[in-house]
Design an enzyme around this catalytic site. Structure first.
Site, mmCIF file in Angstrom:
data_model
loop_
_atom_site.group_PDB
_atom_site.id
_atom_site.type_symbol
_atom_site.label_atom_id
_atom_site.label_comp_id
_atom_site.label_asym_id
_atom_site.label_seq_id
_atom_site.Cartn_x
_atom_site.Cartn_y
_atom_site.Cartn_z
ATOM 1 C CB SER A 22 -0.964 0.000 1.191
ATOM 2 O OG SER A 22 -0.256 -0.205 2.399
ATOM 3 C CG ASN A 110 -4.232 -4.811 12.595
ATOM 4 O OD1 ASN A 110 -3.631 -4.697 11.526
ATOM 5 N ND2 ASN A 110 -4.628 -5.989 13.071
ATOM 6 C CG HIS A 156 -42.302 19.905 -13.695
ATOM 7 N ND1 HIS A 156 -42.441 18.594 -13.301
ATOM 8 C CD2 HIS A 156 -43.101 20.628 -12.876
ATOM 9 C CE1 HIS A 156 -43.300 18.525 -12.299
ATOM 10 N NE2 HIS A 156 -43.712 19.750 -12.015
ATOM 11 C CE LYS A 283 -19.839 24.997 -28.364
ATOM 12 N NZ LYS A 283 -19.609 23.588 -28.653
ATOM 13 C CG ASN A 285 -17.436 24.391 -25.046
ATOM 14 O OD1 ASN A 285 -18.452 24.847 -25.561
ATOM 15 N ND2 ASN A 285 -16.502 23.768 -25.740
ATOM 16 C CD GLU A 290 -19.853 20.845 -20.217
ATOM 17 O OE1 GLU A 290 -20.739 21.218 -20.977
ATOM 18 O OE2 GLU A 290 -18.707 20.568 -20.612
ATOM 19 C CE1 TYR A 317 -6.475 -3.607 8.460
ATOM 20 C CE2 TYR A 317 -5.462 -5.750 8.135
ATOM 21 C CZ TYR A 317 -5.675 -4.449 7.717
ATOM 22 O OH TYR A 317 -5.085 -4.000 6.561
ATOM 23 C CD GLN A 322 -3.126 -2.546 1.833
ATOM 24 O OE1 GLN A 322 -2.433 -2.704 2.824
ATOM 25 N NE2 GLN A 322 -2.828 -3.088 0.660
ATOM 26 C CE LYS A 325 -4.788 2.908 4.762
ATOM 27 N NZ LYS A 325 -5.474 1.563 4.682
#
Ligand code: ARG
Length: 461
Positions: A22, A110, A156, A283, A285, A290, A317, A322, A325
């Site tokens: 990890s 742990n 609506h 354009k 944008n 978004e 544990y 693990q 994360k």
């Protein structure tokens, strides 16, 4: 150097190392891990495991490591270590030899990882609270800059009733304030210290858990060792708040994308938060908005992912955990980025007040007012609603707004309609009639805005 080699006759396969290690991601908890180790060294020194000289050497070496961690100078990429806990221990051992090999006495990865992660979450909550307050301030200030603007309100996605622009801004302020309160609330709840819970059953060394908790800034120690090492509900809560807040931001983004469209033309966004097209030169944008909407997917996914990971796990544990994360680190990072960019976008908004007012007048938003006007003249609401609907139909056929119909035309639908109907049909009138707590009338909106301005001024003083 694996922390557990003694019982094994052969090393790990490459693929096992890949699935098991990890360090590539838990390295972001280096500072928390080191601070936890400093406090642990003091606790076991007090319990007689280390001499005070040994403890001082450890603390000094750990402080040096901490400075490097905070300066981003630790070399994780070329380290063979499995996780951040082994990495710190290996770095200490390189420097101090056998003294460092005493540090893990009475402790387990742990309780260590549970402590590190709580510290990490708590510290990131502080940053996120600032981000949320900043976005709140941007909305309030943008509302103030455009206090008089009226635009259509929708249900609506059909024009329904006009609202003041600050009323729209303050609706999102209320949502983000609740996100703030949820975040504050979870930081209270997570503020218990797992360290000293050992692998699962508590430690055998006579350490002072209260003192450990205090030194790490926790309100108290966790009271059950099994729970302390195996629950991750504080991560789930964080992910839920992140998801809810991203959902709020996404709805705000959706409104703004719509307001910014060629069809609405209510707002313009700053060049610094928009992008162009590689093909179509004209354009501009709303990419930032978004992406706020788009990034909800991965944040919601992290919440769902961790819920599923946790749901079948027996106490205590398990290595499955693990997996808590990467999703959380990513969600927090994306949430932070979106909050900051949302604030920049909101600061950049420029309103076209004429166009907003024009749109608010179109779409027969004053039909309810006409019905209420008839109610004022004694017509039952249901009948008034029907008459007003017929007026709308006729106005539509004539291609006019209601207020452009003559009294004679209007009287065909009800003899009770008179000249005094016209003021009632004006935009400001119908907005300001909603002079009720929580409504969009000038008075309540002004009061709400003043309240928020005072609140953000108090925060920054
Ligand atoms: N890297 C591990 C995790 O994040 C640390 C705890 C390892 N514990 C163990 N018993 N193998 O969960």
């Amino acid at each position: 150097m694996a922390l557990w080699g003694g019982r094994f006759q052969s090393g790990s396969s490459d693929m096992f190392k890949q699935v098991n290690d990890s360090l590539p991601f838990d390295q972001v908890m280096a500072s928390q891990d080191i601070r936890g180790s400093i406090v642990w060294s003091r606790a076991i020194a007090k319990a007689g495991v280390l001499t005070s000289d040994e403890q001082q050497q450890l603390e000094q070496a750990l402080n040096e490591l901490l400075a490097k961690a905070e300066a981003g100078e630790l070399d994780f990429a070329s380290s063979p270590e499995e996780d951040i806990h082994s990495f710190v221990e290996a770095a200490l051992t390189d420097k101090l030899g056998d003294i460092a090999r005493k540090l893990h006495t009475g402790r387990s990865r742990n309780d260590q990882v549970a402590t590190d992660f709580r510290l990490w979450v708590r510290e990131h909550c502080e940053q996120l609270l600032n981000d949320l307050q900043q976005l709140r301030a941007s909305l309030v200030n943008t509302a103030k800059r455009n206090e008089q603007v009226i635009l259509p309100g929708y249900t609506h996605l059909q024009r329904a009733q006009p609202v003041r622009f600050p009323h729209w801004c303050l609706a999102y302020v209320e949502m983000f304030k609740r996100d703030i309160s949820r975040l504050e609330d979870l930081t209270q709840r997570l503020n218990q210290c797992p360290l000293g819970s050992g692998a699962l059953a508590g430690t055998t060394y006579p350490i002072d858990r209260q003192e450990i908790a205090e030194q790490l800034g926790f309100a108290s120690p966790c009271v059950n060792s099994l729970d302390a090492v195996s629950d991750r509900d504080y991560v789930l809560e964080l992910l839920f708040v992140a998801s809810t807040s991203m959902m709020h931001m996404s709805r705000m983004a959706e409104d703004l994308i719509f307001f910014n469209s060629g069809e609405s033309g209510f707002i313009r966004l700053g060049d610094h938060v928009t992008s162009g097209s590689s093909l179509m030169p004209q354009k501009k944008n709303p990419d930032a908005l978004e992406l706020m909407r788009g990034k909800c997917g991965r944040v919601f996914g992290s919440l769902q992912g961790l819920l599923v990971t946790m749901k079948g796990l027996p106490l205590a544990y398990n290595k499955d955990m693990q997996e808590d994360k990467e999703g959380a680190f990513d969600a927090v990072n994306q949430w932070h980025i979106c909050l900051v960019i949302a604030s920049e976008v909101v600061d950049s908004i420029e309103l076209d007040s004429e166009r907003c007012a024009q749109a608010a007048k179109e779409g027969y938003a004053n039909a309810t007012e006409l019905a209420d006007y008839l109610v004022g003249k004694g017509v039952p609401f249901r009948t008034a609603h029907d008459i007003s609907g017929q007026v709308v139909l006729a106005a539509l056929a004539a291609g006019k707004p209601i207020e452009d119909l003559s009294v004679q035309e209007l009287q065909q639908f009800s003899a009770l309609i008179d000249e005094d109907v016209y003021p009632v049909l004006q935009l400001e009138y119908l907005v300001d009639k909603r002079n009720i707590l929580g409504g969009t009338g000038a008075q309540p909106v002004k009061a709400a805005l003043e309240h928020e301005l005072a609140a953000i001024a108090a925060l920054s003083s």
